[in-house]
Design a protein around this motif. Structure first.
Motif, PDB file in Angstrom:
ATOM      1  N   VAL A   1       0.827  -1.207   0.000  1.00 26.45           N
ATOM      2  CA  VAL A   1       0.000   0.000   0.000  1.00 26.45           C
ATOM      3  C   VAL A   1       0.862   1.259   0.000  1.00 26.45           C
ATOM      4  N   SER A   2       1.922   1.259   0.819  1.00 25.89           N
ATOM      5  CA  SER A   2       2.797   2.439   0.877  1.00 25.89           C
ATOM      6  C   SER A   2       3.501   2.665  -0.448  1.00 25.89           C
ATOM      7  N   ALA A   3       3.939   1.597  -1.108  1.00 27.07           N
ATOM      8  CA  ALA A   3       4.597   1.730  -2.412  1.00 27.07           C
ATOM      9  C   ALA A   3       3.626   2.218  -3.470  1.00 27.07           C
ATOM     10  N   LEU A   4       2.352   1.803  -3.364  1.00 28.38           N
ATOM     11  CA  LEU A   4       1.345   2.210  -4.334  1.00 28.38           C
ATOM     12  C   LEU A   4       1.115   3.716  -4.281  1.00 28.38           C
ATOM     13  N   ASP A   5       1.234   4.291  -3.111  1.00 37.43           N
ATOM     14  CA  ASP A   5       0.979   5.724  -2.942  1.00 37.43           C
ATOM     15  C   ASP A   5       2.058   6.580  -3.600  1.00 37.43           C
ATOM     16  N   LYS A   6       3.215   5.974  -3.890  1.00 37.40           N
ATOM     17  CA  LYS A   6       4.349   6.756  -4.392  1.00 37.40           C
ATOM     18  C   LYS A   6       4.503   6.703  -5.911  1.00 37.40           C
ATOM     19  N   ILE A   7       3.796   5.810  -6.580  1.00 41.04           N
ATOM     20  CA  ILE A   7       4.011   5.657  -8.020  1.00 41.04           C
ATOM     21  C   ILE A   7       3.123   6.628  -8.793  1.00 41.04           C
ATOM     22  N   LYS A   8       3.495   6.881 -10.035  1.00 46.46           N
ATOM     23  CA  LYS A   8       2.768   7.817 -10.889  1.00 46.46           C
ATOM     24  C   LYS A   8       1.459   7.194 -11.371  1.00 46.46           C
ATOM     25  N   MET A   9       0.585   8.076 -11.855  1.00 48.00           N
ATOM     26  CA  MET A   9      -0.720   7.610 -12.291  1.00 48.00           C
ATOM     27  C   MET A   9      -0.617   6.658 -13.481  1.00 48.00           C
ATOM     28  N   GLU A  10       0.276   6.962 -14.435  1.00 44.60           N
ATOM     29  CA  GLU A  10       0.412   6.070 -15.587  1.00 44.60           C
ATOM     30  C   GLU A  10       0.930   4.693 -15.179  1.00 44.60           C
ATOM     31  N   ASP A  11       1.721   4.670 -14.090  1.00 39.59           N
ATOM     32  CA  ASP A  11       2.206   3.381 -13.603  1.00 39.59           C
ATOM     33  C   ASP A  11       1.091   2.590 -12.929  1.00 39.59           C
ATOM     34  N   ARG A  12       0.149   3.290 -12.327  1.00 34.35           N
ATOM     35  CA  ARG A  12      -0.980   2.587 -11.732  1.00 34.35           C
ATOM     36  C   ARG A  12      -1.827   1.932 -12.823  1.00 34.35           C
ATOM     37  N   TRP A  13      -1.924   2.605 -13.973  1.00 37.24           N
ATOM     38  CA  TRP A  13      -2.616   1.982 -15.107  1.00 37.24           C
ATOM     39  C   TRP A  13      -1.811   0.802 -15.631  1.00 37.24           C
ATOM     40  N   ALA A  14      -0.489   0.950 -15.655  1.00 37.49           N
ATOM     41  CA  ALA A  14       0.351  -0.140 -16.153  1.00 37.49           C
ATOM     42  C   ALA A  14       0.215  -1.393 -15.289  1.00 37.49           C
ATOM     43  N   MET A  15      -0.139  -1.243 -14.022  1.00 37.62           N
ATOM     44  CA  MET A  15      -0.346  -2.405 -13.161  1.00 37.62           C
ATOM     45  C   MET A  15      -1.500  -3.283 -13.657  1.00 37.62           C
ATOM     46  N   MET A  16      -2.408  -2.671 -14.429  1.00 37.64           N
ATOM     47  CA  MET A  16      -3.525  -3.446 -14.967  1.00 37.64           C
ATOM     48  C   MET A  16      -3.065  -4.499 -15.968  1.00 37.64           C
ATOM     49  N   LEU A  17      -1.867  -4.295 -16.530  1.00 41.08           N
ATOM     50  CA  LEU A  17      -1.379  -5.215 -17.559  1.00 41.08           C
ATOM     51  C   LEU A  17      -1.215  -6.628 -17.009  1.00 41.08           C
ATOM     52  N   SER A  18      -0.610  -6.748 -15.819  1.00 42.88           N
ATOM     53  CA  SER A  18      -0.444  -8.086 -15.243  1.00 42.88           C
ATOM     54  C   SER A  18      -1.794  -8.718 -14.922  1.00 42.88           C
ATOM     55  N   LEU A  19      -2.777  -7.890 -14.531  1.00 40.92           N
ATOM     56  CA  LEU A  19      -4.123  -8.409 -14.267  1.00 40.92           C
ATOM     57  C   LEU A  19      -4.762  -8.940 -15.546  1.00 40.92           C
ATOM     58  N   LEU A  20      -4.580  -8.206 -16.650  1.00 44.96           N
ATOM     59  CA  LEU A  20      -5.120  -8.661 -17.935  1.00 44.96           C
ATOM     60  C   LEU A  20      -4.451  -9.953 -18.390  1.00 44.96           C
ATOM     61  N   GLN A  21      -3.158 -10.082 -18.124  1.00 46.33           N
ATOM     62  CA  GLN A  21      -2.444 -11.294 -18.520  1.00 46.33           C
ATOM     63  C   GLN A  21      -2.891 -12.493 -17.680  1.00 46.33           C
ATOM     64  N   ASP A  22      -3.069 -12.275 -16.390  1.00 46.64           N
ATOM     65  CA  ASP A  22      -3.420 -13.384 -15.499  1.00 46.64           C
ATOM     66  C   ASP A  22      -4.874 -13.813 -15.658  1.00 46.64           C
ATOM     67  N   ARG A  23      -5.801 -12.848 -15.734  1.00 51.56           N
ATOM     68  CA  ARG A  23      -7.211 -13.185 -15.696  1.00 51.56           C
ATOM     69  C   ARG A  23      -7.869 -13.268 -17.072  1.00 51.56           C
ATOM     70  N   PHE A  24      -7.342 -12.523 -18.044  1.00 47.49           N
ATOM     71  CA  PHE A  24      -7.922 -12.544 -19.397  1.00 47.49           C
ATOM     72  C   PHE A  24      -7.049 -13.297 -20.396  1.00 47.49           C
ATOM     73  N   GLY A  25      -5.936 -13.840 -19.939  1.00 43.30           N
ATOM     74  CA  GLY A  25      -5.044 -14.590 -20.837  1.00 43.30           C
ATOM     75  C   GLY A  25      -4.447 -13.741 -21.935  1.00 43.30           C
ATOM     76  N   LEU A  26      -4.209 -12.455 -21.669  1.00 45.84           N
ATOM     77  CA  LEU A  26      -3.692 -11.543 -22.686  1.00 45.84           C
ATOM     78  C   LEU A  26      -2.273 -11.937 -23.091  1.00 45.84           C
ATOM     79  N   LYS A  27      -2.074 -12.075 -24.398  1.00 41.72           N
ATOM     80  CA  LYS A  27      -0.740 -12.275 -24.968  1.00 41.72           C
ATOM     81  C   LYS A  27      -0.574 -11.286 -26.116  1.00 41.72           C
ATOM     82  N   TYR A  28       0.605 -10.719 -26.239  1.00 40.19           N
ATOM     83  CA  TYR A  28       0.800  -9.664 -27.228  1.00 40.19           C
ATOM     84  C   TYR A  28       2.261  -9.600 -27.643  1.00 40.19           C
ATOM     85  N   HIS A  29       2.505  -8.852 -28.702  1.00 38.03           N
ATOM     86  CA  HIS A  29       3.876  -8.525 -29.084  1.00 38.03           C
ATOM     87  C   HIS A  29       3.897  -7.132 -29.712  1.00 38.03           C
ATOM     88  N   HIS A  30       5.091  -6.564 -29.812  1.00 38.62           N
ATOM     89  CA  HIS A  30       5.259  -5.224 -30.355  1.00 38.62           C
ATOM     90  C   HIS A  30       5.587  -5.300 -31.845  1.00 38.62           C
TER      91      HIS A  30
END
Length: 614
Positions: free
Chosen positions: A436-465
């Motif tokens: 929780v303390s670490a979450l309070d210190k990160i930028k807003m765009e990084d909080r959105w980036a945390m959603m990526l691991s959730l999408l990979q784990d729960r939605f089976g997201l696979k991608y490439h650049h």
């Protein structure tokens, strides 16, 4: 029905194209090998053609995946971007870019085209497969009728010769002899319990040597499991009936199968002229053409076979050098894709390791994902709230979640399926108490980036650049200069204090910035336009601004951005009047957008599924 077929088509289309390309290349390789071995034994060439048939049932990605998941290398062993890892991706997905773009770019004409093309192609395939299967069933019934009309026999010259040859050839199971009154060719019927369908009047036409020669040929079909091999290829034909090489393989398999049995029968009788005469007598007796679904004696080109039997003796064994060459080719065909999978996984590990080294973000410890249900009283609602220990998402489409997780505009996300644009979810995710303390210190765009691991784990997201040329906008100062109010110095330098709000009212869309850098404005504009906006204003401070506009037709009427502190919005009953986004930007903020095309990094979604259970 058509919607289901469209989803299936967009999901498997590129993978099918890759698989057909790989299988075609393998068939060409087999053809070259058979040309090199054209003077050797037919059983070797038949085995090669059967391998080409099996390749249609075994995608190369299976072997590549085997290498990726079964063998683990340290990420540092293979640097990202090596030519070998690039080759692995090209071999696995040579059609990944353009095909995905065809189905996913926001073009009404392309969507309309795919809406009827994919279902039509799927229906055509199913119709063709049904026709092929129906033909095989009718032929099978015809042979089954002959089998039912025949009667088993345990006595007679044919049975005695059959049992003697079984012992000589080392067959462990007895072949049942079925006498038939029909004037058809002799042949082996069945796979696991083979039976010899024998026309009883044929025996009168043959000498003892002729009888032994024909029976030796038929028993070789049993020994080589030719009916099982033919059945497997029938499956290939039913599934890939549209591919011409499948039928080309069948003709070569039939030719080499009969030639292999001819060679074995000649070895058994030791008299080529006797065996050739036996073939001629059997064919002269048979009134019908060769039967399908059985391994007979009259298959392939009879004239060519007789000439070859009499004039082209075959060496008993393939040379040691050619055996070694075949073994090397076989090992390479299996080990090469496995090795490419290993290096591809190593590259992915390298990228993951580098990303983790550069930025270590907290991960959600628990997450609840449920389909969103609109409240008829309040209308469509989309909202995002970042809490001290996580995030709450209400009614956000899945494709928007994917885009927001990468922090890019919608046009830079390719490969999403149609259902992701309409499927909306309520998500509540929390980090562990220790984070929780670490979450309070990160930028807003990084909080959105945390959603990526959730999408990979729960939605089976696979991608490439990938890199793609897209239309982008540059944000520059307009005529007369910017009309932005710089935030007071006491607001502080912490970017987390910057606020970006988006709301919809009866006046249209309103965007407000409080102590926000211009890059926040550029990002919000990207989300509204669905295209990348690059900041070229040269403004480095923080600003307070407010802009109101009316979305054009086709532009979103709901908040599209990350929603930092925003409340869910509702829809207006009538469309308001007012300036467009571009006009409001010029009139109210003194900025303008210039359009151009640039090569930009895009995300190609390889896989996305419905969420796993909570």
């Amino acid at each position: 029905m058509s919607g289901v077929l469209t989803i299936i088509g967009t999901r498997i289309g590129p993978a099918l194209a890759n698989h057909l390309w790989q299988s075609t290349g393998f068939v060409v390789l087999v053809w070259l090998l058979t040309m090199l071995l054209r003077k050797d034994r037919a059983r070797t060439r038949h085995l090669l053609w059967f391998a080409a048939s099996l390749k249609f049932l075994i995608p190369l990605s299976v072997l590549i995946g085997l290498g990726a998941h079964s063998l683990k290398l340290q990420p540092t062993l293979v640097p990202q971007g090596t030519s070998l890892s690039t080759t692995a991706h090209i071999l696995e997905q040579p059609f990944s870019s353009e095909e995905r773009t065809f189905y996913t770019e926001n073009s009404t004409s392309q969507r309309t085209y795919s809406d009827w093309l994919i279902p039509a192609a799927a229906l055509a395939w199913m119709l063709g497969a049904m026709v092929i299967v129906s033909i095989w069933v009718m032929r099978w019934k015809k042979v089954s009728r002959l089998q039912r009309m025949a009667f088993p026999s345990e006595q007679g010259t044919e049975v005695e010769a059959l049992r003697t040859l079984e012992l000589q050839m080392g067959l462990r199971r007895k072949v049942v002899l079925l006498r038939s009154k029909e004037m058809t060719e002799p042949g082996i019927f069945g796979i696991f319990r083979p039976a010899l369908l024998w026309p009883e009047r044929l025996t009168e036409q043959l000498t003892t040597e002729n009888l032994d020669a024909i029976l030796a040929h038929e028993l070789m079909h049993v020994r080589r499991q030719d009916n099982l091999i033919a059945a497997i290829h029938m499956v290939v034909e039913a599934v890939f009936w549209f591919h011409p090489m499948v039928w080309w393989i069948e003709s070569h398999m039939l030719e080499e199968r009969e030639r292999a049995c001819d060679e074995a029968a000649v070895e058994q009788t030791s008299r080529p002229e006797v065996y050739a005469m036996s073939l001629l007598k059997a064919c002269r007796f048979c009134a019908e053409s060769p039967m399908t679904c059985i391994s007979g004696i009259t298959g392939a080109d009879l004239k060519t076979r007789v000439i070859r039997i009499l004039s082209n003796p075959v060496e008993c064994r393939i040379s040691l050098q050619r055996r070694i060459a075949l073994a090397v080719v076989a090992i390479l065909c299996v080990s090469a894709p496995v090795t490419l999978g290993i290096f591809g996984q190593a590259q992915e590990n390298t990228a993951t390791s580098q990303a983790n080294t550069e930025k270590k973000l907290p991960e959600f410890d628990v997450a609840s994902i449920k389909p969103h249900k609109d409240d008829p009283a309040s209308g469509m609602m989309i909202g995002v709230q970042f809490t001290p220990d996580g995030v709450k998402v209400s009614g956000m489409p899945l494709n928007e979640l994917i885009r927001a997780a990468f922090g890019i505009s919608q046009d830079r996300v390719l490969g999403t399926l149609g259902w992701t644009k309409t499927a909306r979810y309520d998500i509540e995710a929390k980090v562990s108490a220790a984070d929780v303390s670490a979450l309070d210190k990160i930028k807003m765009e990084d909080r959105w980036a945390m959603m990526l691991s959730l999408l990979q784990d729960r939605f089976g997201l696979k991608y490439h650049h990938e890199t793609k040329e897209l239309q982008v906008y540059t944000l520059v100062a307009g005529k007369g200069g910017p009309k932005l109010k710089e935030s007071p110095p006491e607001a502080g330098d912490d970017k987390n204090h910057a606020k970006q709000m988006m709301r919809m009212s009866s006046e249209g869309m309103t965007m407000e910035g409080d102590d926000a850098p211009i890059e926040n404005l550029a990002h919000a504009l990207s989300l509204q336009l669905g295209a990348t906006v690059i900041d070229k204003t040269g403004l480095t401070g923080k600003y307070d601004y407010k802009m109101t506009w009316v979305p054009e037709q086709g532009m979103p009427m709901m908040p599209h951005g990350p929603g930092e502190g925003s409340e869910p919005g509702g829809g207006a009953t009538t469309r308001p009047t007012g300036p467009s986004l571009v006009a409001a930007l010029q009139e109210q903020l003194g900025l303008k957008l210039e359009s151009k095309k640039e090569l930009v990094d895009v995300i190609v979604v390889d896989q996305i599924n419905q969420p796993s259970p909570n």
